[in-house]
Design a protein around this motif. Structure first.
Motif, PDB file in Angstrom:
ATOM      1  N   CYS A 149      -1.178  -2.298  -7.314  1.00  0.00           N
ATOM      2  CA  CYS A 149      -1.052  -1.538  -5.973  1.00  0.00           C
ATOM      3  C   CYS A 149      -0.464  -0.067  -6.440  1.00  0.00           C
ATOM      4  O   CYS A 149       0.564  -0.033  -7.071  1.00  0.00           O
ATOM      5  CB  CYS A 149       0.065  -2.428  -5.237  1.00  0.00           C
TER       6      CYS A 149
ATOM      7  N   SER B 258       0.963  -1.220   0.086  1.00  0.00           N
ATOM      8  CA  SER B 258      -0.061  -0.102  -0.064  1.00  0.00           C
ATOM      9  C   SER B 258       0.878   1.384   0.080  1.00  0.00           C
ATOM     10  O   SER B 258       1.459   1.511   0.830  1.00  0.00           O
ATOM     11  CB  SER B 258      -0.671   0.035   1.186  1.00  0.00           C
TER      12      SER B 258
ATOM     13  N   CYS C  29      -4.957  -8.584   1.155  1.00  0.00           N
ATOM     14  CA  CYS C  29      -4.550  -7.578   0.294  1.00  0.00           C
ATOM     15  C   CYS C  29      -4.808  -8.239  -1.169  1.00  0.00           C
ATOM     16  O   CYS C  29      -3.779  -7.805  -1.894  1.00  0.00           O
ATOM     17  CB  CYS C  29      -3.551  -6.676   0.559  1.00  0.00           C
TER      18      CYS C  29
ATOM     19  N   SER D 203      -4.730   3.322  -1.223  1.00  0.00           N
ATOM     20  CA  SER D 203      -4.231   2.852   0.088  1.00  0.00           C
ATOM     21  C   SER D 203      -5.377   2.147   0.826  1.00  0.00           C
ATOM     22  O   SER D 203      -6.521   2.428   0.578  1.00  0.00           O
ATOM     23  CB  SER D 203      -3.797   3.914   1.012  1.00  0.00           C
ATOM     24  N   TYR D 204      -5.149   0.886   1.701  1.00  0.00           N
ATOM     25  CA  TYR D 204      -6.122   0.003   2.310  1.00  0.00           C
ATOM     26  C   TYR D 204      -6.794   1.001   3.362  1.00  0.00           C
ATOM     27  O   TYR D 204      -7.705   0.740   3.870  1.00  0.00           O
ATOM     28  CB  TYR D 204      -5.490  -1.032   2.882  1.00  0.00           C
TER      29      TYR D 204
ATOM     30  N   TYR E  54      -4.427  -6.026  -4.263  1.00  0.00           N
ATOM     31  CA  TYR E  54      -3.291  -5.633  -4.652  1.00  0.00           C
ATOM     32  C   TYR E  54      -2.497  -6.627  -5.703  1.00  0.00           C
ATOM     33  O   TYR E  54      -1.576  -6.337  -6.323  1.00  0.00           O
ATOM     34  CB  TYR E  54      -2.145  -5.331  -3.563  1.00  0.00           C
TER      35      TYR E  54
END
Length: 462
Positions: A370, A119, A257, A279-280, A260
């Motif tokens: 990502c 991220s 994730c 971004s998460y 990504y």
């Protein structure tokens, strides 16, 4: 205990996560008398519950993997993911000192087992280490070097002498104790992901997230500094992290994730609602607005094959073993067993695959995996998978203001003498969002900077 019988140290560190342990160990290595005070019964805090990633550029691991990176690219990414709301002086302090921190960690036996892009990164700079082992080794080394470790001990007050913070009052299992700090006090007490009172003030919408983080993360340090007039930064950017199963518990860091790696995220209605490459933390806020606060990571066999068992953020094997991943040979069947609108999911995947094929523009502007890096993949190879996930309120990433020497600043930007801070209790570094690896990284780095500042004050070279 009266002031006359107070115990005297050069430094008192509050909180035994990565920032507090790094500060305490660095200080005792410099020859200081140090007390490390931890509110709970064990060291580690939120750091022990993290994935174990440190963000660095210019490392041997990057060189071995052929990764091209630089401090300039690192800075550009930090500013971009932070919405340019970051305190650039703090970012520069990190970049100027990251090589020294990296060398210190390796000198203490820290091994980085994996290198990944994650991220907020345009290049792979997340370095993985077994964080619990690191924390334990730091604590053992601190005690072996003569440091005083107090567990089950909560700091209840900061004592000022002539405007300078000179001591702390600690509630211990044996009663109240006063610990004098000739050089200074370091607040490394973490954030307030479990502090419902502070969340209700600064980010009430985040109360809908899954509460996580260290059990002691209720904002004690922030309140102590606030009481003395400390400034605050990034309070408006509090957001949980997207990607944790609704049954996530404290015993296992469950965060996937897959987005990504090529997955998309849909709600129960089978519709996408966000650019999955951001971004998460940004994804976390977006997910809270969905029905039941739920988002499903949808992927196929190609993405499933990218799983790495034991590697946080991409360990689909373990999550499937836990029964947390739905699997089916068709999207229709996947939707049925996961509780997603089947027709909408099939349509969503079809339109997404058209985007990947270049026949349509993505409605959310997604162009990569990502942080925009990596080629998009069609979701077209059975079996298909769905991972139900919510927003995890694991970290607040905001708090009291500090300068590059880790000194706490008041609301007017003036130094509060004798008071230092490091880690999640501080604000200003991240800005609007967070890059993987910078939490552990900034905690360790500013912990060391605090120790260095205190050593200079008491006349001991660090």
């Amino acid at each position: 205990m009266t002031e006359a019988t107070a115990e005297t140290f050069d430094a008192v560190v509050v909180g035994a996560g990565i920032s507090g342990l790094s500060a305490a160990l660095s200080a005792v290595e410099a020859g200081l008398r140090v007390a490390l005070v931890e509110k709970t019964a064990a060291i580690g805090g939120s750091s022990a519950m993290s994935g174990g990633w440190f963000a660095f550029s210019g490392t041997a691991e990057q060189a071995a993997a052929g990764v091209r990176d630089s401090a300039e690219h690192f800075l550009a990414d930090l500013l971009e993911v932070g919405g340019h709301a970051n305190d650039r002086a703090l970012l520069q302090a990190y970049l100027d000192n990251q090589a020294e921190l990296y060398a210190w960690l390796k000198g203490r036996g820290v091994v980085f087992q994996e290198l990944e892009i994650s991220s907020g990164q345009s290049a792979a700079r997340s370095h993985l280490t077994p964080i619990k082992e690191v924390l334990r080794s730091f604590a053992d080394a601190f005690v072996a070097a003569g440091g005083t470790l107090l567990l089950d001990s909560r700091v209840t007050d900061l004592v000022r002498d002539g405007g300078r913070v000179s001591a702390v009052v600690v509630d211990t299992p044996d009663g109240s104790r006063t610990l004098e700090a000739a050089g200074g006090v370091v607040l490394a007490s973490g954030g307030f992901s479990r502090g419902t009172d502070l969340l209700r003030i600064f980010a009430p919408e985040q109360l809908a997230g899954i509460p996580y983080g260290g059990l002691g993360n209720t904002g004690d340090g922030l309140k102590l500094a606030w009481k003395l007039g400390a400034g605050m930064a990034d309070m408006s950017y509090i957001s949980g992290t997207y990607g944790s199963h609704p049954e996530t518990g404290i015993e296992f860091h469950e965060l996937l994730c897959a987005y990504y790696l090529g997955a998309i995220i849909v709600n129960k209605d089978g519709k996408r609602f966000v650019d999955e490459s951001v971004s998460y933390k940004t994804l976390g806020s977006a997910c809270l607005d969905q029905p039941e606060g739920l988002g499903f990571e949808i992927f196929d066999a190609k993405v499933r094959a990218k799983s790495q068992r034991g590697v946080p953020l991409k360990d689909m094997d373990t999550l499937e073993d836990l029964g947390h991943v739905f699997k089916a040979d068709s999207l229709e069947e996947l939707a049925r067993i996961a509780g997603i609108d089947a027709g909408a999911l099939v349509d969503t995947v079809g339109r997404y695959n058209a985007v990947v094929a270049g026949r349509e523009e993505d409605e959310f502007g997604r162009t990569g995996l990502c942080t925009g890096v990596g080629e998009l993949l069609p979701i077209d190879q059975a079996p298909f998978y769905a991972y139900p996930a919510k927003t995890l309120m694991n970290s607040t990433y905001c708090g009291i203001t500090i300068n590059p020497q880790a000194q706490v600043l008041d609301v007017a930007g003036e130094v509060i003498e004798g008071l230092y801070a490091a880690g999640e209790v501080t604000g200003g570094f991240h800005g609007a969002a967070y890059m993987t690896g910078t939490s552990l990284g900034k905690g360790a780095l500013f912990g060391r900077l605090a120790a260095r500042s205190i050593a200079a004050r008491v006349g001991v070279p660090a």
